[in-house]
Design a protein around this motif. Structure first.
Motif, PDB file in Angstrom:
ATOM      1  N   PRO A  87      59.615 -36.450  30.723  1.00 51.35           N
ATOM      2  CA  PRO A  87      58.866 -35.849  29.632  1.00 51.35           C
ATOM      3  C   PRO A  87      59.051 -36.637  28.337  1.00 51.35           C
ATOM      4  O   PRO A  87      59.790 -37.626  28.273  1.00 51.35           O
ATOM      5  CB  PRO A  87      59.506 -34.468  29.512  1.00 51.35           C
ATOM      6  CG  PRO A  87      60.953 -34.731  29.841  1.00 51.35           C
ATOM      7  CD  PRO A  87      60.940 -35.846  30.863  1.00 51.35           C
ATOM      8  N   LEU A  88      58.425 -36.124  27.293  1.00 50.78           N
ATOM      9  CA  LEU A  88      58.578 -36.607  25.919  1.00 50.78           C
ATOM     10  C   LEU A  88      58.964 -35.398  25.084  1.00 50.78           C
ATOM     11  O   LEU A  88      58.288 -34.370  25.141  1.00 50.78           O
ATOM     12  CB  LEU A  88      57.261 -37.195  25.405  1.00 50.78           C
ATOM     13  CG  LEU A  88      57.150 -37.442  23.896  1.00 50.78           C
ATOM     14  CD1 LEU A  88      58.140 -38.492  23.429  1.00 50.78           C
ATOM     15  CD2 LEU A  88      55.727 -37.876  23.547  1.00 50.78           C
ATOM     16  N   ALA A  89      60.057 -35.507  24.338  1.00 52.25           N
ATOM     17  CA  ALA A  89      60.492 -34.410  23.467  1.00 52.25           C
ATOM     18  C   ALA A  89      60.826 -34.956  22.095  1.00 52.25           C
ATOM     19  O   ALA A  89      61.411 -36.026  21.969  1.00 52.25           O
ATOM     20  CB  ALA A  89      61.716 -33.702  24.045  1.00 52.25           C
ATOM     21  N   VAL A  90      60.437 -34.198  21.077  1.00 57.16           N
ATOM     22  CA  VAL A  90      60.762 -34.525  19.689  1.00 57.16           C
ATOM     23  C   VAL A  90      61.349 -33.267  19.052  1.00 57.16           C
ATOM     24  O   VAL A  90      60.826 -32.166  19.248  1.00 57.16           O
ATOM     25  CB  VAL A  90      59.513 -35.001  18.917  1.00 57.16           C
ATOM     26  CG1 VAL A  90      59.838 -35.231  17.448  1.00 57.16           C
ATOM     27  CG2 VAL A  90      58.950 -36.266  19.547  1.00 57.16           C
ATOM     28  N   ARG A  91      62.433 -33.461  18.330  1.00 54.24           N
ATOM     29  CA  ARG A  91      63.066 -32.351  17.625  1.00 54.24           C
ATOM     30  C   ARG A  91      62.021 -31.648  16.754  1.00 54.24           C
ATOM     31  O   ARG A  91      61.210 -32.311  16.103  1.00 54.24           O
ATOM     32  CB  ARG A  91      64.194 -32.917  16.759  1.00 54.24           C
ATOM     33  CG  ARG A  91      65.349 -32.003  16.561  1.00 54.24           C
ATOM     34  CD  ARG A  91      66.499 -32.700  15.905  1.00 54.24           C
ATOM     35  NE  ARG A  91      66.177 -33.022  14.506  1.00 54.24           N
ATOM     36  CZ  ARG A  91      66.918 -33.810  13.753  1.00 54.24           C
ATOM     37  NH1 ARG A  91      67.998 -34.380  14.242  1.00 54.24           N
ATOM     38  NH2 ARG A  91      66.578 -34.035  12.507  1.00 54.24           N
TER      39      ARG A  91
END
Length: 185
Positions: A87-91
């Motif tokens: 996946p791709l996660a950003v705070r």
């Protein structure tokens, strides 16, 4: 948080807790732990290699993570190297500041340099097209995508002609993500 200078580096084994926290925060209390567990499983899964795991930081603070894992095409018409972005996660406090786009650009550049020809993603159809992904009808996902989410199955060609060469194939993925529930919603 305003746009800020980022550094992007390969994630290390000692980043595991950081990656878990990023995915839990980025995906929220319900979906976050599930995604974080999937990331851990993909990092441990030998069928996911070669993989590319990148961490974005600002002033030593982790802001985002992206993972690309090995994918296969069957039939394999021309030996195209394929990867799955997942996946791709950003705070949350860094979302909308370019962190995700930077991770995607850096990851695609590294994959292109490594010889990958195609990258696939099952993702938000309002986000990923801004980064060069297009709905993909030429290559089937590992499991059927519900019609209402058909535009969420996307690909980006890193080698000209790779998508045309792969037309009619079905994507195979790492064992850790080869479960119908990851593909149906």
């Amino acid at each position: 948080m305003k746009r800020c200078p980022l550094s992007v580096r390969p994630a290390r084994a000692d980043d595991r807790d950081t990656l878990r926290a990023l995915h839990c925060a980025g995906f929220g209390p319900e979906e976050g732990p599930v995604i974080a567990d999937l990331v851990g499983a993909l990092l441990d899964d030998p069928t996911a290699a070669p993989r590319l795991s990148l961490l974005a930081e600002h002033a030593g603070q982790p802001l985002g993570h992206i993972l690309f894992t090995r994918a296969t095409l069957a039939p394999d018409p021309g030996g195209t190297e394929a990867r799955l972005l997942c996946p791709l996660a950003v705070r949350p406090d860094a979302q909308g500041t370019g962190v995700g786009g930077r991770l995607i650009r850096d990851g695609l550049a590294r994959l292109r340099q490594a010889g990958a020809g195609l990258v696939f993603v099952l993702g938000h159809p309002g986000y990923y097209p801004r980064h060069g992904f297009r709905p993909c009808r030429a290559v089937a996902a590992p499991y059927p995508i519900p019609a209402r989410h058909a535009d969420a199955w996307m690909a980006q060609e890193l080698t000209p002609g790779a998508l045309e060469s792969a037309a009619g194939s079905t994507l195979g993925c790492a064992a850790a993500i080869d479960r119908a529930e990851y593909w149906s919603e």
